[in-house]
Write an enzyme that holds these catalytic residues in place. Structure first.
Site, PDB file in Angstrom:
ATOM      1  CB  THR A  47      34.622 -22.736 -14.555  1.00 47.08           C
ATOM      2  OG1 THR A  47      33.565 -22.648 -13.583  1.00 47.08           O
ATOM      3  CG2 THR A  47      35.955 -22.535 -13.868  1.00 47.08           C
ATOM      4  CD  GLU A  48      29.057 -19.036 -14.705  1.00 43.79           C
ATOM      5  OE1 GLU A  48      28.017 -18.623 -14.171  1.00 43.79           O
ATOM      6  OE2 GLU A  48      29.060 -19.671 -15.761  1.00 43.79           O
ATOM      7  CG  ASN A  49      33.957 -21.013 -10.303  1.00 39.81           C
ATOM      8  OD1 ASN A  49      33.953 -21.455 -11.449  1.00 39.81           O
ATOM      9  ND2 ASN A  49      34.326 -21.742  -9.268  1.00 39.81           N
ATOM     10  CB  SER A  89      35.392 -15.088 -14.719  1.00 41.19           C
ATOM     11  OG  SER A  89      34.833 -16.126 -15.484  1.00 41.19           O
TER      12      SER A  89
END
Length: 218
Positions: A47-49, A89
């Site tokens: 997940t990009e966070n 990320s």
């Protein structure tokens, strides 16, 4: 649209993922994919966070407010998961360390162009990570319904919405079929749930080549 077609799309898209791949899931239909990945799938969700090693959705009694994905949905972390900041990320994404990006779209063109971040005349909350993901991931899978809520085709000859990236899509999964972009050509390789080529043609304005012999027709 009922949840059933969306689940059908997510289930078929899950079959495209291979053990050991690092996979980023976008908002919407892609977020249903974990429901169709077995515990031994070997797929590593990103997940990009800031989490690598996303687990299944938590039960109501196991919610951790500090664990959410980029869509602000509650998640769990598998043993051995790694936490990092958003900058790290995106460095992973831009550096080509994400194998697959699965995301939704408003339109996909016959050339594999993707439009998914803005509708002219409507408010835009932000571009998000889509532009980075579709050019940084090694493979891009688009999951979307064949038509919009107004019944307009979403697999089109040319995109009319602002582009996220040109020529970025590798696979497009709808509730009717699977398209693949091969050598710059849009190929219909699989029909889903009893759909016919005529059904697909009726809701697709993009030219495509039928190559069903290359893939299982289900």
């Amino acid at each position: 649209m009922s949840p059933e077609p969306k689940a059908r799309i997510a289930a078929r898209a899950a079959q495209e993922l291979c053990p050991g791949e690092v996979v980023n899931l976008g908002i919407g239909i892609p977020n249903l994919i974990p429901e169709f990945l077995g515990p031994d799938s070997g797929v590593v969700l990103h997940t990009e966070n800031g989490l690598l090693g996303v687990g299944p959705r938590p039960d109501d009694g196991d919610l951790d407010p500090d664990l959410i994905d980029a869509a602000k949905q509650p998640i769990t972390a598998l043993p051995g998961a790694a936490y990092f900041d958003s900058a790290s990320s995106f460095a992973m994404i831009r550096g080509g360390h994400v194998d697959v990006a699965v995301l939704g779209a408003l339109e996909v063109s016959a050339a594999g162009d993707i439009a998914n971040w803005a509708v002219p005349g409507k408010d835009v909350l932000g571009v998000g990570g889509a532009m980075d993901l579709v050019v940084g991931a090694r493979r891009v899978i688009v999951t979307m319904t064949a038509t919009s809520s107004r019944g307009q085709p979403k697999v089109v000859a040319e995109c009319t919405y602002p582009l996220t990236a040109a020529g970025a899509a590798d696979v497009v999964v709808t509730e009717l079929c699977v398209f693949r972009l091969v050598d710059g050509e849009l190929r219909l390789t699989e029909l889903l749930d009893g759909a016919t080529v005529d059904d697909v043609t009726a809701v697709t304005t993009a030219p495509f080549v039928v190559t069903l012999e290359e893939s299982h027709v289900g």
